[in-house]
Scaffold this active site. Structure first.
Site, PDB file in Angstrom:
ATOM      1  N   ASP A   1      -8.827  -3.319  -7.129  1.00  0.00           N
ATOM      2  CA  ASP A   1      -8.284  -3.083  -5.795  1.00  0.00           C
ATOM      3  C   ASP A   1      -9.361  -2.547  -4.860  1.00  0.00           C
ATOM      4  O   ASP A   1      -9.966  -1.501  -5.108  1.00  0.00           O
ATOM      5  CB  ASP A   1      -7.125  -2.091  -5.892  1.00  0.00           C
TER       6      ASP A   1
ATOM      7  N   HIS B   1      -6.719  -5.995  -1.292  1.00  0.00           N
ATOM      8  CA  HIS B   1      -5.711  -4.939  -1.213  1.00  0.00           C
ATOM      9  C   HIS B   1      -4.576  -5.442  -0.325  1.00  0.00           C
ATOM     10  O   HIS B   1      -4.780  -5.740   0.839  1.00  0.00           O
ATOM     11  CB  HIS B   1      -6.333  -3.673  -0.603  1.00  0.00           C
TER      12      HIS B   1
ATOM     13  N   SER C   1       0.825  -1.211   0.000  1.00  0.00           N
ATOM     14  CA  SER C   1       0.000   0.000   0.000  1.00  0.00           C
ATOM     15  C   SER C   1       0.858   1.259   0.000  1.00  0.00           C
ATOM     16  O   SER C   1       1.667   1.447  -0.896  1.00  0.00           O
ATOM     17  CB  SER C   1      -0.975  -0.050   1.183  1.00  0.00           C
TER      18      SER C   1
END
Length: 417
Positions: A293, A360, A197
């Protein structure tokens, strides 16, 4: 939207698994089911708990968190044939783009080492061969994220209560890497920089700098997991993600880490997005991302629950709840993301694993990284694809999935309610 929802924290506590907002819903339930009922590598071991190390002389170096406390990292030494190999993992966990949002962060582990604890290493961090076949015996380092700007800022601010806010992500990066070099990384035979991330974005920002720390004969590559954020308008026509990033870029002064060529033509905010960053990265890089995502759909495409003629709350919670009209919109999002990956797709030294799973961050979890129920493309799990690319076992390791819901191996990552 003041801050990014926190990405899955790879820190998993002794009390139990800890996944902060932004992780796939009910991932924990799925993981537990997999452990109990499958014969996958998930069931073979207990995760290793790795203590926190504070940066030596952090305050003198300016390598401090938002509240001024020393930055930290977790180091697990390699062994056997991996004793001279190093994997550096940059933790994710959102951004802060205002004094208020950064002030809020400094009372958490994402803004202060006072709240950091030992973490469990799983997925790509695991020291078990059956869970992490290619990197299990490497020196593995998790650099804790406590600056709120993807390890990129270098500035100071003043909190609402009159105390200082320290935007020192760049100094944290430099100090930790310098310390690791002194602890043996300078003798590395091979190295991999990665993250999840916001930490994945940091891996892209620092990829060439990391490469430059080693002699040319050392194999150095980068892996980006769920960090390919796209500069897309939301469903109301606003550029909410660009607004958020603009705040981060200017509040925390990230200009120094941005590509010079990009800055000559574009605003620093645009240069902070991966689509621009990858144009300047010369180090071989692997992009792992979902083209549906879950964080980006919830926070970039549809940051609000309702839009004229459409209700998105249920769809954002579970892609299985999306209407055919909403699925068509998500296909459009996929098309935009894939188009921005053309630079990587055309570079022979780069790798791609772009699946259609509604998730994610996939490297820090055993279930998605390497298990019998991991997502697969070209009959390869993520771990196998990354290993094939890094070690050159296959040529042209690039896979882009078909449209949702075409891939049955994504089912283990989907929320069940």
């Amino acid at each position: 939207m003041a801050t990014e929802l926190l990405s899955p924290l790879l820190a998993r506590r002794r009390q139990g698994l800890h996944v902060v907002a932004g992780a796939p819903l009910l991932l924990l339930a799925v993981l537990l089911v997999a452990v109990v009922f499958s014969r996958s590598p998930l069931a073979v071991s207990s995760p290793e708990l790795v203590d926190l190390t504070l940066v030596a002389g952090a305050r003198e170096k300016g390598a401090v968190c938002l509240d001024g406390s020393p930055a930290g990292y977790h180091l697990r030494r390699g062994f056997g044939s991996g004793a001279h190999s190093w994997l550096i993992y940059l933790q994710g966990g959102g951004w802060c783009n205002t004094v208020k949002s950064c002030s809020d962060r400094k009372t958490t582990e994402f803004g202060s080492s006072k709240f950091m604890r030992a973490v469990e290493f799983t997925g790509i961090l695991s020291n078990h061969h059956l869970e992490n076949p290619d990197f299990y015996d490497w020196n593995i380092v998790v650099i804790r994220y406590c600056d709120g700007a993807s390890f990129a800022g270098d500035a100071e601010g003043e909190d609402l209560d009159g105390t200082k806010l320290f935007f020192r992500g760049l100094r944290i990066w430099e100090a930790v890497v310098d310390e690791l070099m002194a602890k043996g990384m300078d003798n590395a035979k091979q190295a991999l920089l990665t993250g999840c991330s916001a930490g994945s974005l940091a891996a892209l920002l620092h990829c060439d700098n990391f490469r430059g720390r080693f002699p040319q004969e050392v194999s150095v590559k980068c892996l980006s997991d769920a960090g390919f954020f796209i500069d897309e308008k939301d469903l109301s026509g606003k550029r909410s993600i660009r607004s958020l990033i603009n705040g981060v870029v200017h509040l925390q002064n990230v200009r120094e880490v941005l590509p010079t060529k990009c800055l000559q033509k574009k605003d620093p905010t645009e240069c902070f997005f991966p689509a621009e960053l990858i144009k300047s990265i010369s180090t071989p890089t692997f992009i792992l991302n979902s083209d549906y995502d879950s964080w980006q759909i919830r926070n970039i495409l549809a940051p609000n629950g309702s839009y004229p003629g459409q209700e998105w709350t249920s769809c954002k919670a579970n892609i299985r709840n999306c209407s055919s009209t909403q699925i068509d919109i998500l296909h459009g999002f996929k098309k935009k993301l894939v188009s921005e990956l053309k630079v990587a797709e055309e570079n022979k030294d780069w790798g791609l694993f772009i699946d259609s799973c509604f998730t994610h961050c996939q490297t820090p979890f055993n279930i998605s990284w390497y298990s019998q129920i991991s997502p697969r493309l070209g009959n390869k799990s993520i771990a196998e694809a990354v290993g094939d690319w890094y070690f050159g076992r296959r040529q042209d390791v690039k896979q882009i999935d078909c449209k949702y819901p075409c891939n049955p191996t994504c089912s283990s990552l989907l929320p069940t309610a």
